[in-house]
Every structure is written in structure tokens, then in C-alpha cells.
Design a protein around this motif. Structure first.
Motif: not given
Length: 143
Positions: A5-15, A18-22, A34-36, A41-45
Motif C-alpha cells: 500500500i502507499q506509504t505517503g512519502r512522495q507526492q502522488v499524482q492523480q493518474h 490505484g494503478v495495478r502493477v505486476m 517501495s517506489r511503486l 500503486s497496488l503492487v502484486d509481486v
């Protein structure tokens, strides 16, 4: 598989919310994940190439982005195999590749061409690559 889940350390752009990332990476809690997550982003690893491809192809909702830390999977040659499998399965998604084989970041203009980033890419260049690969999504959220 693990979701971040987002940790809030960077300014998140609107776009990017909720980006789904594999993410295919041999280190599930590494810097790329961590960056994603910091971007919202919603990151599945996964640490298995075949599992990543199968999960993407079988997912009913579709992933927005496939990110691959190539060095743990045969480098750029491994990335080519993964992308070929995704194309053969008719997956339609954006792709970011990260590898020590890349000397400089590449942000291609082609919509179906992967953003390629060196393994030691700066946070700023990673963000540029992320925004670049999702530029179509950014236009949709502004309308």
C-alpha cells in the motif's frame, strides 16, 4: 504474492493512484516495490516469471503495468521472453524494464514500447519513467 500500500512519502499524482502493477522481482521487498507503492500503486509481486505471466493473462480485471527487475531473470533476454509470452497471450499493458544492462534511461515515444531504466536509476528518473509509461492514463484522468 504480496500487495503493498502507499506509504505517503512522495507526492502522488492523480493518474498514478490505484494503478495495478505486476512486479516481477527477485527481491519482493526491494527498492522497486517501495517506489511503486509510494506512488499509490497496488503492487502484486512475484519472484517467478511463469507465475507473473500466468497471473497477468488470467486476471479478469487486467493490470495497468508490468514492471520487471530483469537482472534476476536473465537480463534483457529474460525480459524479451516475458514480453513475448505476454504478446502471445494477447496481454495489453504498459511495460517498464529495469536492468544493469541499460546505460541510460529510455523513454520511448511508441505506445507499445517499454520504458527501460538502469538498475541504479535515480528516484527522479524512475518517477519520470513511471509517469511516461502511464501518460495515456494521465490524459484520461484530466478529462
Amino acid at each position: 504474492m504480496q500487495t503493498f500500500i502507499q506509504t505517503g512519502r512522495q507526492q502522488v499524482q492523480q493518474h498514478s493512484r490505484g494503478v495495478r502493477v505486476m512486479l516481477l522481482s527477485d527481491t519482493s521487498s526491494g527498492r522497486t516495490a517501495s517506489r511503486l507503492a509510494d506512488f499509490g500503486s497496488l503492487v502484486d509481486v512475484t519472484e517467478d516469471l511463469d507465475e507473473a505471466v500466468a497471473t497477468i493473462l488470467e486476471d479478469p480485471f487486467g493490470y495497468d503495468l508490468f514492471v520487471m527487475d530483469c537482472d534476476g531473470f536473465g537480463g534483457v533476454a529474460g525480459a524479451e521472453r516475458a514480453i513475448s509470452a505476454l504478446i502471445a497471450g494477447a496481454a495489453r499493458m504498459r511495460v517498464m524494464l529495469i536492468s544493469s544492462e541499460f546505460d541510460v534511461p529510455a523513454y520511448p515515444l511508441g505506445r507499445r514500447t517499454a520504458v527501460c531504466l538502469p538498475q541504479d536509476v535515480s528516484d527522479a528518473s524512475f518517477r519520470i519513467g513511471f509517469d511516461h509509461v502511464l501518460r495515456d492514463r494521465a490524459v484520461m484522468t484530466m478529462n
